[in-house]
Design an enzyme around this catalytic site. Structure first.
Site, PDB file in Angstrom:
ATOM      1  N   SER A 279       0.780  -1.247   0.000  1.00  0.00           N
ATOM      2  CA  SER A 279       0.000   0.000   0.000  1.00  0.00           C
ATOM      3  C   SER A 279       0.809   1.293   0.000  1.00  0.00           C
ATOM      4  CB  SER A 279      -0.975   0.007   1.182  1.00  0.00           C
ATOM      5  OG  SER A 279      -1.975  -0.945   0.956  1.00  0.00           O
TER       6      SER A 279
ATOM      7  N   ALA B 145       6.305  -0.861   3.551  1.00  0.00           N
ATOM      8  CA  ALA B 145       5.294  -1.225   4.552  1.00  0.00           C
ATOM      9  C   ALA B 145       5.927  -1.626   5.880  1.00  0.00           C
ATOM     10  CB  ALA B 145       4.437  -2.372   4.036  1.00  0.00           C
ATOM     11  N   CYS B 146       7.208  -2.015   5.831  1.00  0.00           N
ATOM     12  CA  CYS B 146       7.789  -2.679   7.004  1.00  0.00           C
ATOM     13  C   CYS B 146       9.069  -2.018   7.500  1.00  0.00           C
ATOM     14  CB  CYS B 146       8.156  -4.113   6.662  1.00  0.00           C
ATOM     15  SG  CYS B 146       6.877  -4.998   5.799  1.00  0.00           S
TER      16      CYS B 146
ATOM     17  N   GLY C  74       4.523   0.339   8.853  1.00  0.00           N
ATOM     18  CA  GLY C  74       4.323  -0.260  10.165  1.00  0.00           C
ATOM     19  C   GLY C  74       5.677  -0.513  10.815  1.00  0.00           C
TER      20      GLY C  74
ATOM     21  N   ASN D 233       8.278  -7.106  11.318  1.00  0.00           N
ATOM     22  CA  ASN D 233       7.293  -6.037  11.082  1.00  0.00           C
ATOM     23  C   ASN D 233       5.985  -6.398  11.813  1.00  0.00           C
ATOM     24  OD1 ASN D 233       6.525  -8.216   9.481  1.00  0.00           O
ATOM     25  ND2 ASN D 233       5.590  -6.879   7.981  1.00  0.00           N
ATOM     26  N   PRO D 234       4.964  -5.543  11.766  1.00  0.00           N
ATOM     27  CA  PRO D 234       3.746  -5.771  12.562  1.00  0.00           C
ATOM     28  C   PRO D 234       3.022  -7.089  12.330  1.00  0.00           C
ATOM     29  CG  PRO D 234       3.787  -3.518  11.829  1.00  0.00           C
ATOM     30  CD  PRO D 234       4.947  -4.191  11.153  1.00  0.00           C
ATOM     31  N   CYS D 235       2.969  -7.544  11.103  1.00  0.00           N
ATOM     32  CA  CYS D 235       2.194  -8.788  10.907  1.00  0.00           C
ATOM     33  C   CYS D 235       3.061 -10.036  10.928  1.00  0.00           C
ATOM     34  CB  CYS D 235       1.377  -8.676   9.629  1.00  0.00           C
ATOM     35  SG  CYS D 235       0.280  -7.229   9.670  1.00  0.00           S
ATOM     36  N   GLY D 236       4.372  -9.889  11.177  1.00  0.00           N
ATOM     37  CA  GLY D 236       5.230 -11.044  11.464  1.00  0.00           C
ATOM     38  C   GLY D 236       5.929 -11.677  10.282  1.00  0.00           C
ATOM     39  N   GLU D 237       5.629 -11.201   9.054  1.00  0.00           N
ATOM     40  CA  GLU D 237       6.179 -11.893   7.890  1.00  0.00           C
ATOM     41  C   GLU D 237       7.551 -11.391   7.482  1.00  0.00           C
ATOM     42  OE1 GLU D 237       3.722  -9.792   7.901  1.00  0.00           O
ATOM     43  OE2 GLU D 237       3.722  -8.444   6.177  1.00  0.00           O
TER      44      GLU D 237
ATOM     45  N   THR E 135      -1.628  -9.193   2.689  1.00  0.00           N
ATOM     46  CA  THR E 135      -2.350  -8.540   1.577  1.00  0.00           C
ATOM     47  C   THR E 135      -3.777  -8.126   1.952  1.00  0.00           C
ATOM     48  OG1 THR E 135      -3.253 -10.556   0.498  1.00  0.00           O
ATOM     49  CG2 THR E 135      -1.014  -9.913  -0.106  1.00  0.00           C
TER      50      THR E 135
HETATM   51  O1  CDP Z   1      -2.388  -5.125   1.591  1.00  0.00           O
HETATM   52  P1  CDP Z   1      -1.424  -4.100   2.116  1.00  0.00           P
HETATM   53  O2  CDP Z   1      -0.267  -3.839   1.219  1.00  0.00           O
HETATM   54  O3  CDP Z   1      -2.123  -2.831   2.484  1.00  0.00           O
HETATM   55  O4  CDP Z   1      -0.824  -4.625   3.505  1.00  0.00           O
HETATM   56  P2  CDP Z   1      -0.715  -6.069   4.177  1.00  0.00           P
HETATM   57  O5  CDP Z   1      -0.124  -7.052   3.214  1.00  0.00           O
HETATM   58  O6  CDP Z   1      -2.017  -6.426   4.803  1.00  0.00           O
HETATM   59  O7  CDP Z   1       0.334  -5.816   5.328  1.00  0.00           O
HETATM   60  C1  CDP Z   1       1.727  -5.778   5.054  1.00  0.00           C
HETATM   61  C2  CDP Z   1       2.441  -4.988   6.082  1.00  0.00           C
HETATM   62  O8  CDP Z   1       2.040  -3.618   5.992  1.00  0.00           O
HETATM   63  C3  CDP Z   1       2.155  -5.356   7.518  1.00  0.00           C
HETATM   64  O9  CDP Z   1       2.843  -6.459   7.966  1.00  0.00           O
HETATM   65  C4  CDP Z   1       2.604  -4.086   8.194  1.00  0.00           C
HETATM   66  O10 CDP Z   1       4.007  -4.044   8.252  1.00  0.00           O
HETATM   67  C5  CDP Z   1       2.104  -3.024   7.256  1.00  0.00           C
HETATM   68  N1  CDP Z   1       0.765  -2.474   7.646  1.00  0.00           N
HETATM   69  C6  CDP Z   1       0.689  -1.365   8.473  1.00  0.00           C
HETATM   70  O11 CDP Z   1       1.715  -0.867   8.884  1.00  0.00           O
HETATM   71  N2  CDP Z   1      -0.504  -0.827   8.845  1.00  0.00           N
HETATM   72  C7  CDP Z   1      -1.655  -1.374   8.431  1.00  0.00           C
HETATM   73  N3  CDP Z   1      -2.811  -0.832   8.821  1.00  0.00           N
HETATM   74  C8  CDP Z   1      -1.620  -2.501   7.597  1.00  0.00           C
HETATM   75  C9  CDP Z   1      -0.390  -3.036   7.210  1.00  0.00           C
END
Ligand code: CDP
Length: 570
Positions: free
Chosen positions: A72, A87-88, A116, A269-273, A419
């Protein structure tokens, strides 16, 4: 562009450039031109004669064809003044007041830009230990996490999206018991996901039923011991109750640390991946597997040629992102360019299986996962190697674990992201998760309800001549189609939802993807409400045995404000 109204609404709400009155000043089509142009421009840095326009067209086609989407922040910020595309992030939290509040400030800057942040709080001295300068006592990691959480809350309003954090504490930190329970009140520390950092020594103690040492990070002295099995059971009980904490296997993250000379990996990062070094950032991107299917002999099969092409273009795209990215801090700029990590993954995996007629919870499903990811990883690495030939290997290659092999442009190439938004834009199942529900009720205006049905299911039922609204209502009611009468057995076998998939298969699938992924895999193991603590413990142990880098579980109904509901109004 083949995007749904839903996807258009998401893009319009959050991703388009707006004027001071909040009105969009670009169209969805212009958004993709903006992103494609900004990312392709990096080619000129390596080759003044590069045909940047041609590359921009290729990137534009790949995104608008929904074959690949970058994370995103890239969609939101590429080609704009902010220009923060990752994102990370992982930020260090050192044991001083100055360092702690620097980390809070840096996190705020990152959140503002849509990124994040992950932190390890393991370096903070234990609660009750001495503060030299004042003679007072330290308040400990959990009290500081609350400050990070409050700062995130405040930034939320003005930012591009809700700031997300990961908080990690090593299992041998003296405050570990307080940490494990710090989110048992589900209103606390809500802007964090938390994970306990487990070590292999700890896992051995769990097996043997022994004690292990707690170590004060400030002094390195042993402050006490705990019974490993009891701690493990407390983690399990807490996760059973609220879904948190998750667990991560620190030794495993570090075994795959491509540049150990730069220090230890302490957080994701926040979601662990995405495991990262302190001050490292990573940009992710995901290939939509559904648009990489073709019909052969009346059946859907993977279009490997198209997939190979997309993988190569995606690696090129993500490497360019590192170039044009504007990093929020000099330290991050330096670290990120030194390792050049990218995280290419997939989405729409469950949908792909539906088209192929393969159940998610089957050996054939797991084999398909391996086949797809092996290809993404292999071709991804080939492309990174090719880029190293023209652009040079990543600067720390010479001190990396790859130093005796072929040069690579990127210290890591593959990651499986959740995603969350990208899958909505692409209109496919998220990441590598099974479909959550095949039919659910959506509230529309004036209090009427609308049944939303998974299109692949709808088509299959229509083909079989059994589709009806009543059938859909029963699926909504039951949350699954396994026990709905009138659905042919073959369709029932294939169209399994997250709750039809037993926890063991969730873990097997995660492990299958992990086998061919440099970084980690975002995956939640879903349990029914009736699951026992023992079943959760079994899944943790299996995840450890099968080589996963961590696990997150969720038992249906265990939190008041659940994001997704089966059977109820979504
Ligand atoms: O689909 P999108 O690219 O929006 O994000 P995702 O694949 O759901 O999440 C990927 C990473 O984006 C997460 O592990 C976080 O590091 C970051 N993230 C964030 O910082 N804040 C959010 N509200 C959602 C995702």
């Amino acid at each position: 562009m083949p995007i749904s109204e839903n996807a258009r609404a998401v893009l319009e709400k959050r991703y388009l450039i707006r004027d001071e009155h909040g009105q969009p000043t670009e169209t969805v089509d212009q958004l993709f031109h903006r992103v494609a142009g900004a990312i392709a421009a990096a080619d000129a840095r390596f080759d003044p004669k590069a045909d940047v326009d041609a590359t921009a067209r290729t990137f534009y086609d790949m995104m608008t064809g929904l074959d690949f989407l970058p994370n995103s922040p890239t969609l939101m910020n590429a080609g704009r003044p902010l220009g923060q595309l990752s994102a990370c992030f992982v930020l260090p939290v050192a044991d001083s007041m100055e360092d702690i509040f620097d980390a809070i400030k840096n996190a705020a800057l990152i959140h503002k830009s849509g990124g994040g942040t992950g932190f390890s709080f393991s370096r903070l001295r234990a609660k009750g230990s001495t503060v030299n300068s004042t003679g007072g006592v330290a308040s400990g990691p959990i009290s500081f996490m609350k400050v990070f959480n409050a700062a995130t809350e405040a930034v939320k309003q003005g930012g591009t999206r809700r700031g997300a954090n990961m908080g990690i504490l090593r299992v041998d930190h003296p405050d570990i018991m307080e940490f494990i329970g710090c989110k048992n009140d589900t209103h606390e520390i809500n802007n964090f996901n938390i994970s306990v950092g487990l070590t292999e020594a700890f896992m051995r103690s769990v097996e043997q039923g022994g004690e292990y040492d707690l170590v004060d990070p400030a002094t390195g002295t042993v402050t006490g011991t705990l019974n490993a099995r009891r701690v493990f059971e407390t983690v399990v009980a807490s996760a059973w109750q609220t879904g948190e904490p998750g667990i991560i296997f620190l030794d495993r993250l570090n075994r795959d640390n491509p540049v150990p000379s730069m220090g230890e990996i302490e957080s994701t990062n926040p979601c662990g991946e995405q495991p990262l070094l302190p001050y490292e950032a990573c940009n992710l991107g995901s290939i939509n597997l559904v648009t990489h299917l073709k019909k052969s002999g009346g059946r859907y099969v993977l279009d490997k040629k198209k997939l190979g092409d997309t993988i190569r273009k995606a690696v090129h795209f993500l490497d360019n992102v590192i170039e044009v990215n504007k990093y929020p801090l000099d330290e991050i700029d330096k670290m990120t360019r030194a390792t050049r990590k990218i995280g290419l993954g997939v989405m729409g995996f469950a949908d792909m299986l539906l088209y192929m007629g393969i159940p998610y919870n089957s050996e054939a499903g797991v084999a398909q996962a391996k086949e797809v990811m092996e290809l993404v990883n292999a071709v991804g690495h080939q492309e990174s190697e090719k880029l190293a030939g023209t652009r040079g290997a990543f600067p720390l290659f010479g001190e990396s674990i790859y130093q005796n092999g072929r040069p690579l442009r990127n210290a890591t190439v593959t990651t499986i992201a959740p995603t969350g938004t990208l899958s909505i834009i692409a209109g496919v199942s998220s990441g590598v998760e099974p479909v959550f529900a095949y039919a659910y009720i959506r509230n529309v205006m004036d209090n009427t309800h609308l049944i939303e049905t998974n299109q692949i299911l709808k088509d299959r039922l229509t083909e079989a001549g059994v589709y009806s609204e009543e059938l859909m209502e029963q699926i909504v009611e039951q949350g699954s189609l396994q026990h709905v009468e009138g659905i042919p057995e073959e369709i029932r076998r294939v169209f399994v939802c997250a709750h039809d998939v037993s926890p063991i298969w969730h873990v097997k699938m995660q492990a299958a993807f992990q086998e061919y992924t440099d970084n980690a895999v975002s995956k939640t193991v879903n349990f029914p409400n009736s699951a026992t603590r023992e079943e959760v413990a079994e899944v943790y142990t299996l995840a450890y045995k099968l080589g996963c880098k961590g696990t997150t579980i969720y038992r249906d109904g265990s939190r008041d404000e659940q994001v997704l509901n089966i059977g109820k109004v979504a």
